[in-house]
Design a protein around this motif. Structure first.
Motif, mmCIF file in Angstrom:
data_model
loop_
_atom_site.group_PDB
_atom_site.id
_atom_site.type_symbol
_atom_site.label_atom_id
_atom_site.label_comp_id
_atom_site.label_asym_id
_atom_site.label_seq_id
_atom_site.Cartn_x
_atom_site.Cartn_y
_atom_site.Cartn_z
ATOM 1 N N VAL A 205 5.748 -15.450 3.615
ATOM 2 C CA VAL A 205 4.378 -15.899 3.405
ATOM 3 C C VAL A 205 3.477 -15.357 4.508
ATOM 4 N N GLU A 206 3.975 -15.420 5.762
ATOM 5 C CA GLU A 206 3.163 -14.922 6.879
ATOM 6 C C GLU A 206 2.874 -13.435 6.745
ATOM 7 N N VAL A 207 3.897 -12.696 6.346
ATOM 8 C CA VAL A 207 3.704 -11.256 6.174
ATOM 9 C C VAL A 207 2.613 -11.008 5.129
ATOM 10 N N CYS A 208 2.657 -11.760 4.043
ATOM 11 C CA CYS A 208 1.651 -11.613 2.993
ATOM 12 C C CYS A 208 0.259 -11.953 3.515
ATOM 13 N N GLN A 209 0.195 -13.011 4.322
ATOM 14 C CA GLN A 209 -1.112 -13.405 4.852
ATOM 15 C C GLN A 209 -1.677 -12.322 5.772
ATOM 16 N N ASN A 210 -0.791 -11.751 6.594
ATOM 17 C CA ASN A 210 -1.229 -10.662 7.461
ATOM 18 C C ASN A 210 -1.747 -9.491 6.635
ATOM 19 N N ALA A 211 -1.025 -9.209 5.543
ATOM 20 C CA ALA A 211 -1.431 -8.107 4.676
ATOM 21 C C ALA A 211 -2.802 -8.376 4.085
ATOM 22 N N LEU A 212 -3.020 -9.606 3.681
ATOM 23 C CA LEU A 212 -4.299 -9.978 3.074
ATOM 24 C C LEU A 212 -5.436 -9.791 4.082
ATOM 25 N N ARG A 213 -5.182 -10.237 5.317
ATOM 26 C CA ARG A 213 -6.205 -10.068 6.362
ATOM 27 C C ARG A 213 -6.542 -8.589 6.548
ATOM 28 N N ARG A 214 -5.485 -7.796 6.596
ATOM 29 C CA ARG A 214 -5.696 -6.361 6.803
ATOM 30 C C ARG A 214 -6.433 -5.738 5.613
ATOM 31 N N ALA A 215 -6.018 -6.149 4.414
ATOM 32 C CA ALA A 215 -6.643 -5.601 3.206
ATOM 33 C C ALA A 215 -8.134 -5.916 3.192
ATOM 34 N N ARG A 216 -8.472 -7.140 3.617
ATOM 35 C CA ARG A 216 -9.884 -7.525 3.673
ATOM 36 C C ARG A 216 -10.628 -6.648 4.661
ATOM 37 N N ALA A 217 -10.038 -6.519 5.834
ATOM 38 C CA ALA A 217 -10.692 -5.754 6.895
ATOM 39 C C ALA A 217 -10.897 -4.300 6.468
ATOM 40 N N GLU A 218 -9.948 -3.788 5.722
ATOM 41 C CA GLU A 218 -10.023 -2.380 5.317
ATOM 42 C C GLU A 218 -10.865 -2.186 4.056
ATOM 43 N N GLY A 219 -11.281 -3.287 3.459
ATOM 44 C CA GLY A 219 -12.065 -3.192 2.232
ATOM 45 C C GLY A 219 -11.257 -2.677 1.056
ATOM 46 N N ILE A 220 -10.018 -3.128 0.964
ATOM 47 C CA ILE A 220 -9.117 -2.677 -0.093
ATOM 48 C C ILE A 220 -9.408 -3.427 -1.396
ATOM 49 N N ASP A 221 -9.313 -2.728 -2.495
ATOM 50 C CA ASP A 221 -9.634 -3.311 -3.791
ATOM 51 C C ASP A 221 -8.522 -4.230 -4.305
ATOM 52 N N THR A 222 -7.284 -3.760 -4.254
ATOM 53 C CA THR A 222 -6.187 -4.552 -4.816
ATOM 54 C C THR A 222 -5.004 -4.613 -3.865
ATOM 55 N N LEU A 223 -4.509 -5.814 -3.636
ATOM 56 C CA LEU A 223 -3.327 -6.008 -2.802
ATOM 57 C C LEU A 223 -2.146 -6.356 -3.711
ATOM 58 N N ILE A 224 -1.091 -5.543 -3.634
ATOM 59 C CA ILE A 224 0.092 -5.808 -4.468
ATOM 60 C C ILE A 224 1.226 -6.318 -3.590
ATOM 61 N N LEU A 225 1.761 -7.468 -3.937
ATOM 62 C CA LEU A 225 2.852 -8.058 -3.153
ATOM 63 C C LEU A 225 4.189 -7.765 -3.816
ATOM 64 N N ASP A 226 5.056 -7.080 -3.079
ATOM 65 C CA ASP A 226 6.401 -6.793 -3.588
ATOM 66 C C ASP A 226 7.326 -7.891 -3.070
ATOM 67 N N THR A 227 7.608 -8.870 -3.902
ATOM 68 C CA THR A 227 8.387 -10.010 -3.424
ATOM 69 C C THR A 227 9.888 -9.772 -3.569
ATOM 70 N N ALA A 228 10.665 -10.659 -2.958
ATOM 71 C CA ALA A 228 12.126 -10.533 -2.996
ATOM 72 C C ALA A 228 12.648 -10.872 -4.380
ATOM 73 N N GLY A 229 13.761 -10.251 -4.741
ATOM 74 C CA GLY A 229 14.417 -10.618 -5.989
ATOM 75 C C GLY A 229 15.751 -11.252 -5.665
ATOM 76 N N ARG A 230 16.322 -11.909 -6.606
ATOM 77 C CA ARG A 230 17.673 -12.417 -6.423
ATOM 78 C C ARG A 230 18.493 -11.927 -7.607
ATOM 79 N N LEU A 231 19.776 -12.142 -7.490
ATOM 80 C CA LEU A 231 20.658 -11.735 -8.559
ATOM 81 C C LEU A 231 20.354 -12.522 -9.826
ATOM 82 N N HIS A 232 20.068 -13.763 -9.617
ATOM 83 C CA HIS A 232 19.664 -14.558 -10.771
ATOM 84 C C HIS A 232 18.673 -15.597 -10.294
#
Lengths: 309, 505
Positions: free
Chosen positions: B196-223
Motif C-alpha cells: 500500500v505504501e509503495v502505491c501511495q508513493n507512486a501516486l504522489r510521484r504521478a501527481r507531481a509529474e502530471g501523469i495521466d494514468t497510474l497503473i498498479l501491478d498488484t501481487a498474484g497468488r496461486l489461487h
C-alpha cells in the motif's frame, strides 16, 4: 530410487483443494443415494466442471448409464466404485521415473518447456531441490532469454538452492546458452543439467522449431541428450492442456509431464483429460509454492486421494 | 482464437443452413453439437446449459421450422444470443464501424486516473500492464507503472523492463514512467501494508509529474486466498482506484469462473482483460466470465509483444466465432498500415501493368505487418472454417522476400531481363533453387497482365476474373499470397485474392 520420499500425506494435503471440490462433492453427491437419471445427469455436470473433459466424461457417464439401465448399478456407491475403477484403469503400470544418462562421467540433460506462465521456473526449482536432496550435483541453464526478468528469477532460486546458473544475454540466442550450459556441465562434471526455456505457445511455429535447435545443440556435446524433455502443464488450465501435450509432444519429443499448481485448482480433473488424450506419462506433480512441494505422480494414490473423505 | 469453437458451431449450423425445411429434432440435434463445442471450449457448464436452453426456446418459440430460410434464421438467433453472452447489445450498431473507439479507459480529471490490475499468478498481469501502457501512450496519455507486486521474485525488475520498452519502443509521444521500490521487497511479509505504501508513493510521484494514468501491478497468488484478497482490499481502500481490471488467462478451465467470482465479490471489478488469446485457446473462459460476474471483457492480449492488445468488441467476436468474419477489424488493421496516397499510386501503376517487384515486395511486407496471415484471413467471412486444414507457410513468403531482395534495382523494375545467369545469381543470393526464381518471375508476369486487365473491369467482373484465375490452376501468388495452402483449398485462395482489392481503391 530414493528420489522424492513420497509422503502420501503431503499429496493429500496438496490435493486438499482438488478434493474439496471435485471428489468430496462427487462423493457426497453419490453416497447414500439411489441412482437415477437425474443423479447421473448431475454427475455429468460435476465431471465437466472438474475439467475432466467432454470426451472422458461422456465415456464414464455412458458406462454408468448403461449399467444403471441394465440394473447392474442401483446405488450411488456403485457409481462411485465404478468411477474409481475406471479412472485407475486409465493408468496401466508404467515407468514414471526420471531417465538418467547411462554413460559414466556424462551429465544427464533435462529440458524443461511449456507455455507461458505455467510455472516452469518454479517447477525447475522443485526438481532441482529433489535432485540435490538425492546428493546429485545440478547445474541450471537459463535459456529463457526472451522474458524480462526470467533469468533473474532463475538466479534467485539458484541462490536459495545453492546451485550455479549458466546464462546468456537478454534477447540472445537460447540455443547458444544451451550449448554453453552443456559444455559447462561436461567440464564441471555435474550430474544433472536442467535447461529452462522461454514460455512459448504451441501455436508459434518458429519458437517450436527453436526447441528442436536447442535439442540439437545439446546432442552435439552429449549424443544421448536430452535425456528427458519435461512439459510443464498448469493444472488449472482447461481442455487446451490436451492440445499443448499433443503439440509439444510432436515438436519437442516430450518424455514426461510435470503437472504444476495442482494445489491451486479445485479441479484437477485435467489429469484425466490429458490421460484420455495422450500417452505421455505424468511424472511429477507440483503441490505447493516451496521447492519441497513436489511429488512423483502415482495414479493409484492420486485417485484414492481424490475420492477420500 | 476461438478456432475450434468456431468449427463446432459451423459444423452444427451448416447442417441446418442448406435445408429448406428443418424439423424440431434437427434443431435439437444441432444444439446438442453446439453444446459439446462450448463445453470443449471450456465454457462453464452452467453457462452452456443456459445458453443452449435459451437458443432452443427462442428458436422453437419463433418457430424457426416454419420460416422460409430456417437455417439463416437459426444462425441469426445464435448470433444474437452469442453477442449477448459476450456482453454486447445485439440491437446496437456500436462497434461495427471501423475506427470506432470501442472500450476506452475512463479518464479522471484532475488526474491521475488510477487503474488497478489484479489476477492470479501466471495470468500475465505484468505484461498486460505494459500493453495497457502502450495502448494509452498511443492515445496520447502518459502512464506510470507501479510495481505493487513485492512478493514474486523478479516481478519488480520485469515491470521495470516492460515500462522501459513501452516508453522507448512503442509508438506515441506520451511518457511511460516506472515506480518501484525493490528494497522494500525484503520488508514484505514482515511489515503490514508495504504494498500500500509503495502505491501511495507512486501516486504522489504521478501527481507531481502530471501523469495521466497510474497503473498498479498488484501481487498474484496461486489461487484466491484471504491473504491475497486482504492485500488487494487494502490497496483498493487506500488508493480507491477508478478502474479495477481482472486479468484472466484465456486458457483457464472451468475454474476461471470461480476465481473471477471471488475477485468480483471482494473488489467489484470493472472489466476483464483476457490474455493469451492468440493461442488456439478455446477461449471459453472469456465467454463465461461476463455471464458470471457481469463485468465486461474489455481487452484481449493476442501476442507476446507489447503492442499485441486489442479492444474487445462482442459483436465482432460473435461474427468471428460463427465464421461470419470480422471485416471491420480487418479494415482497421489495413488502415493502420496502408497510406492512401501510396495506394492510389499503386493503383495507377497496376492499371498500366507497370507493377514492379519493389511494389510487390512492399505490398507483401505491408500485408505481413498486419499480423500473421492466418489471423488476418480468419477475419474474412467464410474463410475461418476453410482455413482449418490449411497450413499457411509464412516461410514461403520469407523466401519470396529474400529472392526479391537479392535482385538488382534494374531486375526489380523490369523482371523480364532476368535470364538464366541472373536467375542463378538470385537463387544463390537468397538460398533458394533456381526453379523457384524462375517461377516467381513467371508468376509476376501473369499478375501484371491480370491486374492490367482487371483495372478496366467492374467489381463483379473482377471477382469473376480472380476466381477464374485461381480456379484455372493459376498460382495464388498474386499480390503477395503465394501458395498459401499446404494442402490446397482453392476457396481460401480465391478469397485471398479477392480481399486485397478493396484496400487499393
Amino acid at each position: 530410487m530414493g528420489l522424492f520420499k513420497s509422503a502420501i500425506g503431503k499429496l493429500k494435503q496438496g490435493l486438499e483443494r482438488t478434493r474439496e471440490s471435485f471428489a468430496a462433492q462427487i462423493r457426497s453427491m453419490l453416497v447414500g443415494k439411489n441412482l437415477d437419471e437425474a443423479l447421473i445427469k448431475e454427475l455429468e455436470a460435476r465431471l465437466i466442471q472438474s475439467d475432466v473433459g467432454v470426451h472422458a466424461t461422456r465415456r464414464l457417464i455412458e458406462g454408468i448409464r448403461a449399467d444403471y439401465r441394465a440394473g447392474k448399478q442401483t446405488r450411488g456407491e456403485h457409481a462411485l466404485a465404478y468411477l474409481k475403477r475406471e479412472l485407475k484403469a486409465m493408468w496401466p503400470e508404467a515407468d514414471r521415473r526420471l531417465k538418467f544418462n547411462e554413460t559414466p562421467g556424462e551429465p544427464t540433460v533435462i529440458l524443461v518447456t511449456g507455455i507461458n506462465g505455467v510455472g516452469k521456473t518454479t517447477s525447475i526449482a522443485k526438481l532441482c531441490k529433489a535432485l540435490r536432496d538425492e546428493g546429485k550435483t545440478v547445474l541450471l541453464g537459463a535459456c529463457d532469454t526472451f522474458r524480462a526478468g526470467a533469468v533473474r528469477q532463475l538466479e534467485i532460486w539458484a541462490d536459495r538452492l545453492g546451485v550455479e546458473v549458466v546464462k546468456g544475454q537478454q534477447g540472445g540466442d537460447p540455443a547458444a546458452v544451451a550449448f554453453d550450459a552443456t559444455a559447462a556441465a561436461l567440464s564441471r562434471g555435474v550430474d544433472v543439467l536442467i535447461l529452462d526455456t522461454a514460455g512459448r505457445l504451441h501455436t508459434q511455429d518458429p519458437l517450436m522449431r527453436q526447441l528442436e535447435k536447442i535439442r540439437a545443440v545439446t546432442a552435439k556435446k552429449i549424443p544421448t541428450a536430452p535425456h528427458e524433455v519435461l512439459l510443464v502443464l498448469d493444472a488449472t488450465s482447461g481442455q487446451n492442456a490436451i492440445r499443448q501435450a499433443e503439440e509439444f509432444g510432436k515438436a519437442a519429443g516430450v518424455t514426461g509431464i510435470f503437472l504444476s499448481k495442482l494445489d491451486g485448482t479445485a479441479r484437477g480433473g485435467i489429469v484425466i483429460a490429458v490421460r484420455e488424450a495422450t500417452d505421455i506419462p505424468v511424472k511429477f506433480v507440483g503441490v505447493g509454492e516451496t521447492p519441497d512441494d513436489v511429488q512423483p505422480f502415482d495414479p493409484e494414490s492420486f485417485i484414492e486421494a481424490m475420492f477420500e473423505e | 482464437m476461438f478456432d475450434r469453437l468456431s468449427d463446432g458451431f459451423n459444423n452444427a449450423l451448416r447442417k441446418l443452413s442448406g435445408k429448406g425445411n428443418i424439423s424440431e429434432s434437427n434443431v435439437r440435434e444441432a444444439m446438442e453439437e453446439v453444446r459439446t463445442a462450448l463445453l470443449e471450449a471450456d465454457v462453464e457448464y452452467g453457462v452452456v446449459e443456459q445458453f443452449c436452453d435459451e437458443v432452443l426456446r427462442d428458436a422453437l418459440g419463433r418457430d424457426v421450422t416454419q420460416s422460409l430460410q430456417p437455417g439463416q434464421e437459426m444462425i441469426g438467433i445464435v448470433h444474437r444470443k452469442l453477442v449477448e453472452l459476450l456482453g454486447g447489445d445485439p440491437d446496437a450498431e456500436s462497434g461495427l464501424a471501423p475506427g470506432d473507439a470501442g472500450p476506452d479507459i475512463l479518464r479522471i480529471s484532475p488526474g491521475p486516473t488510477i487503474v488497478m490490475m489484479c489476477g492470479l499468478q501466471g495470468s500475465g498481469k505484468t505484461t498486460t500492464c505494459g500493453k495497457l501502457a502502450g495502448w494509452l501512450k498511443k492515445r496520447g496519455r502518459s502512464v506510470m507503472l507501479c510495481a505493487a507486486d513485492l512478493q514474486r521474485p523478479a516481478a519488480i525488475e520485469q515491470l521495470e523492463t516492460v515500462a522501459r520498452q513501452a516508453d522507448t519502443e512503442l509508438p506515441g509521444s506520451a511518457r511511460v514512467l516506472f515506480h518501484g521500490e525493490p528494497e522494500r521487497a525484503k520488508a514484505y511479509g514482515q511489515a503490514v501494508g508495504v504494498a500500500v505504501e509503495v502505491c501511495q508513493n507512486a501516486l504522489r510521484r504521478a501527481r507531481a509529474e502530471g501523469i495521466d494514468t497510474l497503473i498498479l501491478d498488484t501481487a498474484g497468488r496461486l489461487h484466491v486466498n484471504d491473504e491475497l484478497m486482504d492485500e488487494l482490499h487494502k490497496v483498493n481502500r487506500t488508493l480507491t482506484p477508478h478502474q479495477i481490471f481482472l486479468v484472466v488467462d484465456a486458457m483457464t478451465g472451468q475454474d476461471a469462473v470461480r476465481s473471477a467470482k471471488a475477485f468480483h465479490e471482494r473488489l467489484a471489478i470493472d472489466g476483464v482483460v483476457m490474455t493469451k488469446f492468440d493461442s488456439d485457446t478455446r477461449g471459453g473462459a472469456a465467454i463465461s466470465v461476463k455471464r458470471v460476474t457481469g463485468a465486461p471483457l474489455r481487452f484481449v492480449g493476442i501476442g507476446e509483444k507489447l503492442d499485441a492488445l486489442e479492444a474487445f468488441h462482442p459483436e465482432r467476436m460473435a461474427g468471428r466465432i460463427l465464421g461470419m468474419g470480422d471485416v471491420v477489424s480487418l479494415v482497421e488493421k489495413a488502415q493502420e498500415q496502408v497510406n492512401e496516397e501510396d495506394a492510389k499510386k499503386l493503383e495507377a501503376k497496376m492499371a498500366k501493368g507497370e507493377l514492379t517487384m519493389d511494389d510487390f515486395l512492399k505490398q507483401m511486407k505491408t500485408l505481413r505487418r498486419m499480423g500473421p496471415l492466418r489471423q488476418i484471413m480468419g477475419m474474412l467471412p467464410g474463410v475461418g472454417s476453410a482455413l482449418k486444414d490449411i497450413n499457411i507457410d509464412e516461410k514461403h513468403m520469407d523466401r519470396i522476400e529474400a529472392m526479391i531482395e537479392s535482385m538488382t534495382p534494374r531486375e526489380r523494375a523490369k523482371p523480364d531481363v532476368i535470364n538464366l545467369s541472373r536467375r542463378k545469381r538470385v537463387a544463390s543470393g537468397s538460398g533458394v533453387k533456381v526453379d523457384e526464381v524462375g517461377g516467381l518471375v513467371k508468376q509476376f508476369g501473369v499478375i501484371n497482365k491480370l491486374t492490367k486487365t482487371m483495372a478496366g473491369m467492374s467489381g463483379s467482373q473482377k471477382a469473376a476474373a480472380a476466381r477464374e484465375f485461381s480456379g484455372a490452376g493459376g498460382m495464388a501468388g498474386m499480390q503477395g499470397l503465394p501458395s498459401l495452402a499446404g494442402k490446397g483449398s482453392t476457396k481460401a485462395k480465391s478469397r485471398g485474392v479477392k480481399k486485397r482489392k478493396p484496400k487499393k481503391r
